[in-house]
Design an enzyme around this catalytic site. Structure first.
Site, mmCIF file in Angstrom:
data_model
loop_
_atom_site.group_PDB
_atom_site.id
_atom_site.type_symbol
_atom_site.label_atom_id
_atom_site.label_comp_id
_atom_site.label_asym_id
_atom_site.label_seq_id
_atom_site.Cartn_x
_atom_site.Cartn_y
_atom_site.Cartn_z
ATOM 1 N N HIS A 83 30.184 13.634 59.192
ATOM 2 C CA HIS A 83 28.973 13.968 59.944
ATOM 3 C C HIS A 83 27.846 12.994 59.635
ATOM 4 O O HIS A 83 27.091 12.598 60.525
ATOM 5 C CB HIS A 83 28.544 15.397 59.618
ATOM 6 C CG HIS A 83 29.675 16.374 59.680
ATOM 7 N ND1 HIS A 83 30.106 17.095 58.596
ATOM 8 C CD2 HIS A 83 30.510 16.706 60.703
ATOM 9 C CE1 HIS A 83 31.134 17.850 58.949
ATOM 10 N NE2 HIS A 83 31.402 17.617 60.208
ATOM 11 N N ASP A 117 23.765 17.699 64.701
ATOM 12 C CA ASP A 117 25.200 17.671 64.965
ATOM 13 C C ASP A 117 25.656 19.102 65.261
ATOM 14 O O ASP A 117 24.856 20.044 65.239
ATOM 15 C CB ASP A 117 25.980 17.012 63.822
ATOM 16 C CG ASP A 117 25.905 17.779 62.495
ATOM 17 O OD1 ASP A 117 25.721 19.016 62.520
ATOM 18 O OD2 ASP A 117 26.036 17.138 61.431
#
Length: 222
Positions: free
Chosen positions: A19, A112
């Site tokens: 991420h 995200d």
């Protein structure tokens, strides 16, 4: 408003290299192509030495600011996906404090998929908000359609014999679904559905693909 000042974009990264690295790469492209002022809020893992190395090596005040927030203590018995969702939920007070205390007001807030609950913070602060899907349009199609599958299908997906139909995508074998969909009794599955429903709270979704590669999927999504 000073039209000569660059827009200030804040990006939120959940823990883990999978991420953090895409978030940093997106920040670089926003800088190169749009000359935005950038701040990255990174929720750190407890144990990842590689993540700490990436954060230290990526820190470059002339390009962007990285603000590190320690990961809250989350029960270790949770599945990996469930732990990520719960970690980001518990980090929301620190994320809100960081957003409200930035010296320059954000022009946009990008999270995200694990940070979608933080979209409510941007809503409270009247900041335009976006979700960044670092994967491709097929995954986004599956994610968006998951609440429909949840309503239509009873029992575990993985025991189904027939292919699952997702608009704009080739039918998929149940065994090829993403990990959270392999066990509907796990907390990770219910959290996955929350993410799918949270996408509609964003002003737009950024997805890591291009039209010539996944035209059918993008047309169905639109």
């Amino acid at each position: 408003m000073d039209l000569h000042k660059p827009s200030h974009v804040v990006l939120l990264s959940s823990p883990g290299l999978g991420h953090l690295i895409p978030t940093i790469e997106l920040a670089k492209r926003l800088l190169i192509h749009h000359n935005f002022k950038l701040t990255i809020i990174a929720i750190k893992s407890h144990t990842s030495h590689a993540e700490s190395q990436i954060l230290n090596s990526a820190t470059n005040p002339s390009l962007y600011t990285i603000i590190q927030i320690p990961s809250p203590n989350i029960p270790s018995h949770l599945s990996v996906t469930a732990r990520l969702y719960v970690t980001m939920r518990h980090a929301m007070p620190s994320i809100k404090s960081t957003l409200t205390n930035l010296p320059i007001r954000p022009s946009a807030f990008i999270v995200d998929i694990f940070g979608t609950e933080s979209l409510t913070l941007a809503q409270e602060l009247n900041i335009p908000k976006f979700v960044y899907v670092a994967s491709h349009a097929w995954f986004l199609s599956l994610l968006v359609y998951s609440p429909v599958l949840d309503e239509q299908i009873k029992g575990e997906y993985v025991v189904l014999k027939e292919l699952l139909k997702i608009p704009g995508c080739k039918p998929v074998r149940p065994v090829d679904l993403v990990d959270p969909m392999h066990n509907r009794n796990d907390l990770g599955y219910s959290e996955y559905l929350i993410i799918a429903n949270n996408l509609s709270k964003s002003d737009a979704v950024l997805v890591n693909t291009w039209d010539e590669l996944q035209h059918r999927e993008l047309k169905a999504l639109n």
